[in-house]
Write a protein that holds these residues in place. Structure first.
Motif, PDB file in Angstrom:
ATOM      1  N   SER A  21     -12.673   4.307  -8.437  1.00 12.94           N
ATOM      2  CA  SER A  21     -11.932   3.825  -7.277  1.00 12.94           C
ATOM      3  C   SER A  21     -10.434   3.858  -7.490  1.00 12.94           C
ATOM      4  CB  SER A  21     -12.366   2.396  -6.939  1.00 12.94           C
ATOM      5  OG  SER A  21     -12.154   1.560  -8.052  1.00 12.94           O
ATOM      6  N   PRO A  22      -9.835   5.041  -7.767  1.00 14.12           N
ATOM      7  CA  PRO A  22      -8.404   5.099  -7.992  1.00 14.12           C
ATOM      8  C   PRO A  22      -7.617   4.717  -6.756  1.00 14.12           C
ATOM      9  CG  PRO A  22      -9.312   7.309  -7.745  1.00 14.12           C
ATOM     10  CD  PRO A  22     -10.459   6.370  -7.794  1.00 14.12           C
ATOM     11  N   ALA A  23      -8.109   5.053  -5.570  1.00 19.15           N
ATOM     12  CA  ALA A  23      -7.359   4.761  -4.351  1.00 19.15           C
ATOM     13  C   ALA A  23      -7.180   3.269  -4.164  1.00 19.15           C
ATOM     14  CB  ALA A  23      -8.068   5.366  -3.151  1.00 19.15           C
ATOM     15  N   SER A  24      -8.218   2.487  -4.544  1.00 21.90           N
ATOM     16  CA  SER A  24      -8.136   1.049  -4.357  1.00 21.90           C
ATOM     17  C   SER A  24      -7.128   0.420  -5.298  1.00 21.90           C
ATOM     18  CB  SER A  24      -9.513   0.408  -4.563  1.00 21.90           C
ATOM     19  OG  SER A  24      -9.917   0.557  -5.917  1.00 21.90           O
ATOM     20  N   TRP A  28      -2.703   2.592  -2.269  1.00 21.33           N
ATOM     21  CA  TRP A  28      -1.962   1.838  -1.254  1.00 21.33           C
ATOM     22  C   TRP A  28      -0.495   1.722  -1.620  1.00 21.33           C
ATOM     23  CZ3 TRP A  28       0.222  -3.177  -1.841  1.00 21.33           C
ATOM     24  CH2 TRP A  28      -0.029  -3.806  -3.076  1.00 21.33           C
ATOM     25  N   LEU A  29      -0.192   1.656  -2.923  1.00 24.21           N
ATOM     26  CA  LEU A  29       1.210   1.612  -3.343  1.00 24.21           C
ATOM     27  C   LEU A  29       1.897   2.943  -3.063  1.00 24.21           C
ATOM     28  CD1 LEU A  29       0.834  -0.245  -6.759  1.00 24.21           C
ATOM     29  CD2 LEU A  29       1.717  -1.183  -4.622  1.00 24.21           C
ATOM     30  N   ASP A  30       1.196   4.050  -3.333  1.00 26.86           N
ATOM     31  CA  ASP A  30       1.756   5.358  -3.014  1.00 26.86           C
ATOM     32  C   ASP A  30       1.971   5.504  -1.512  1.00 26.86           C
ATOM     33  OD1 ASP A  30       2.050   6.416  -5.563  1.00 26.86           O
ATOM     34  OD2 ASP A  30      -0.027   7.085  -5.654  1.00 26.86           O
ATOM     35  N   ALA A  31       1.028   4.994  -0.731  1.00 30.46           N
ATOM     36  CA  ALA A  31       1.182   5.065   0.723  1.00 30.46           C
ATOM     37  C   ALA A  31       2.419   4.303   1.179  1.00 30.46           C
ATOM     38  CB  ALA A  31      -0.072   4.503   1.404  1.00 30.46           C
ATOM     39  N   LEU A  32       2.654   3.136   0.600  1.00 31.85           N
ATOM     40  CA  LEU A  32       3.842   2.365   0.951  1.00 31.85           C
ATOM     41  C   LEU A  32       5.117   3.105   0.543  1.00 31.85           C
ATOM     42  CD1 LEU A  32       2.805  -1.281   0.007  1.00 31.85           C
ATOM     43  CD2 LEU A  32       2.987  -0.282   2.280  1.00 31.85           C
ATOM     44  N   ARG A  33       5.097   3.721  -0.643  1.00 40.93           N
ATOM     45  CA  ARG A  33       6.255   4.502  -1.061  1.00 40.93           C
ATOM     46  C   ARG A  33       6.511   5.652  -0.096  1.00 40.93           C
ATOM     47  NH1 ARG A  33       3.753   4.325  -6.423  1.00 40.93           N
ATOM     48  NH2 ARG A  33       4.821   2.833  -7.770  1.00 40.93           N
ATOM     49  N   GLY A 331       2.389  -6.496   3.107  1.00 38.48           N
ATOM     50  CA  GLY A 331       1.181  -7.291   3.273  1.00 38.48           C
ATOM     51  C   GLY A 331       0.039  -6.473   3.853  1.00 38.48           C
ATOM     52  N   ALA A 332       0.347  -5.595   4.817  1.00 35.43           N
ATOM     53  CA  ALA A 332      -0.684  -4.736   5.400  1.00 35.43           C
ATOM     54  C   ALA A 332      -1.234  -3.764   4.364  1.00 35.43           C
ATOM     55  CB  ALA A 332      -0.107  -3.978   6.595  1.00 35.43           C
ATOM     56  N   GLY A 333      -0.348  -3.227   3.534  1.00 36.34           N
ATOM     57  CA  GLY A 333      -0.800  -2.338   2.467  1.00 36.34           C
ATOM     58  C   GLY A 333      -1.702  -3.060   1.484  1.00 36.34           C
ATOM     59  N   LEU A 334      -1.326  -4.288   1.155  1.00 32.55           N
ATOM     60  CA  LEU A 334      -2.141  -5.088   0.237  1.00 32.55           C
ATOM     61  C   LEU A 334      -3.517  -5.361   0.836  1.00 32.55           C
ATOM     62  CD1 LEU A 334      -2.176  -6.779  -2.434  1.00 32.55           C
ATOM     63  CD2 LEU A 334      -1.388  -8.712  -1.054  1.00 32.55           C
ATOM     64  N   ARG A 339      -9.342   0.129   1.093  1.00 32.15           N
ATOM     65  CA  ARG A 339      -9.766   1.085   2.114  1.00 32.15           C
ATOM     66  C   ARG A 339      -9.323   2.498   1.736  1.00 32.15           C
ATOM     67  NH1 ARG A 339     -11.365  -1.261   6.922  1.00 32.15           N
ATOM     68  NH2 ARG A 339     -11.001  -3.523   7.086  1.00 32.15           N
ATOM     69  N   ARG A 340      -9.982   3.463   2.304  1.00 34.77           N
ATOM     70  CA  ARG A 340      -9.597   4.855   2.088  1.00 34.77           C
ATOM     71  C   ARG A 340      -8.386   5.164   2.962  1.00 34.77           C
ATOM     72  NH1 ARG A 340     -11.975   9.024  -0.270  1.00 34.77           N
ATOM     73  NH2 ARG A 340     -13.916   7.831  -0.488  1.00 34.77           N
ATOM     74  N   LEU A 341      -7.317   5.620   2.355  1.00 36.57           N
ATOM     75  CA  LEU A 341      -6.072   5.892   3.064  1.00 36.57           C
ATOM     76  C   LEU A 341      -5.869   7.405   3.197  1.00 36.57           C
ATOM     77  CD1 LEU A 341      -3.878   3.259   1.195  1.00 36.57           C
ATOM     78  CD2 LEU A 341      -4.832   3.064   3.500  1.00 36.57           C
TER      79      LEU A 341
END
Length: 425
Positions: A21-24, A28-33, A331-334, A339-341
């Motif tokens: 589960s690397p995405a979990s 989410w941190l990469d998505a925020l970046r 907070g939304a990212g956390l 979830r799968r992004l």
């Protein structure tokens, strides 16, 4: 001689669990970046290609502050955890150097070459200092806290990142790294007090008092001494080095920043808030306490900004809305961390450092060739992104990735061996 400071990291998921589960864990941190990088680029490129849009949006919503606050929250979440996972200050600094400097050097060199070719112009104020002084200030990454304008406008945030690193190492060496929540609250309250008391120092006040050259020389020597001592074998030297670096960073942020004292303290407070969230997520603190800490930080930050006057570069409603939305985005990212992004968003986050550092270089090229437009041109804005993103994918692959690999190899060589069990007689 004793080995450098090593604190055993807390238990982590097994390698198999991480693989499953690397995405979990990090997606989410990469998505925020990725989101933050896009917004910062839009903030700067809109001044060239979407001037009408920018004039309408900026008073209501400060795009740049939104992006960098998201970046600061992510840094606060991950950086202290990285140090504690390594358990070694020396390995931490090696990792940071090889993470930040290779691309930094490439971006700054590229901009200077453009300047020599007559395409890009250096920022005002750089010519008032000697070349050696400017170079030394930039090598420390603290140039924006040392009275030296950054060669690239975005480098100012790296100065606050570096100050945060020094504070994190200071807390680690004195064994107070678990007090992130208390540090966040203290800095937020100090920000509110300085804003309420109307403590308004001129930009780079210390540099103005003692001179930029002497301050840069003194700080550079202190930085080298602090990093070396904090990475040393002697416990006394480790503590002395950590404290020296942390105190120096806090003084520079409070009294020599280019942003007001209250905002500099809010920036540090926000990063330690990110750390507090990480501790709550990993069971080192309660969520109830963390939510209370977040509420204090938000109230102090918003209250500090609300007391400021509006001008062409700062409107309190624009700053406050950007700050609150940055916290909500984090907070939304956390909340979505399991979830799968979208893979493209995660991929954008992977190259976000390149996006952040290289877009001013590309913008200098467009400024020096096609110039800035008086009316909105969405086509040119999209074309800018279409050129920027593939370029950043290349620099990530051929500059960032090799640099990080070198850093990991060097860190493994320099990391102290674990103490051996005593052999039976």
């Amino acid at each position: 001689m004793e080995s450098p400071l090593v604190i055993r990291p807390s238990p982590e998921p097994s390698p198999s669990a991480i693989t499953r589960s690397p995405a979990s864990r990090l997606g989410w941190l990469d998505a925020l970046r990725g989101i933050a990088a896009l917004v910062v680029v839009l903030d700067h490129s809109s001044s060239a290609f979407l001037p009408e849009f920018r004039r309408e949006v900026m008073p209501q919503f400060n795009l740049g502050r939104y992006g960098i606050m998201v970046f600061f929250l992510v840094s606060g979440y991950i950086i202290p955890a990285s140090l504690e996972r390594r358990g070694c200050v020396r390995s931490f600094w090696i990792g940071r150097v090889f993470r930040m400097y290779p691309l930094w050097a490439a971006a700054v060199t590229g901009f200077l070459v453009l300047n020599l070719l007559g395409i890009a112009e250096l920022r005002d104020g750089l010519g008032r200092q000697s070349l050696a002084t400017v170079a030394v200030a930039h090598v420390t990454l603290l140039q924006e806290l040392l009275g030296t304008p950054s060669v690239l406008v975005v480098l100012w945030t790296l100065s606050y990142e570096m100050a945060f690193y020094l504070l994190v190492v200071a807390l680690f060496t004195v064994g107070r790294h678990q007090r992130s929540a208390a540090v966040a609250v203290t800095l937020a309250v100090l920000a509110a007090v300085s804003a309420t008391a109307r403590v308004t120092l001129p930009a780079s006040a210390l540099s103005g008092a003692v001179g930029a050259g002497p301050l840069i020389a003194l700080t550079s020597a202190a930085m080298v001494l602090a990093v070396c001592c904090a990475s040393a074998g002697s416990p006394a030297l480790r503590v002395a080095g950590g404290v020296l670096g942390g105190v120096s960073a806090l003084v520079l942020v409070a009294f020599n920043g280019t942003v007001p004292m209250w905002e500099g303290l809010v920036i540090l407070s926000v990063m330690f808030l990110g750390t507090a969230v990480h501790r709550a997520e990993h069971g080192q603190s309660s969520w109830r306490r963390t939510v209370g800490i977040a509420a204090v930080v938000l109230v102090c930050a918003v209250g500090s900004a609300y007391g400021q006057g509006d001008d062409s570069h700062f409107t309190r409603r624009g700053w406050i809305l950007a700050f609150l939305l940055a916290v909500l985005t984090f907070g939304a990212g956390l909340a979505a961390r399991h979830r799968r992004l979208p893979r493209r968003l995660i991929g954008l986050g992977t190259i976000s450092y390149s996006v952040y550092l290289l877009h001013p270089v590309l913008l200098a090229v467009t400024d020096g060739t096609i110039g800035r437009w008086r009316q909105d041109s969405p086509v040119l804005e999209l074309a800018f992104f279409a050129v920027l993103l593939p370029l950043c994918a290349l620099t990530h692959r051929y500059v960032e990735v090799p640099g990080q690999a070198w850093g990991r190899r060097l860190a493994r060589r320099c990391r102290p061996d674990p103490p051996r069990a005593a052999q039976p007689m």
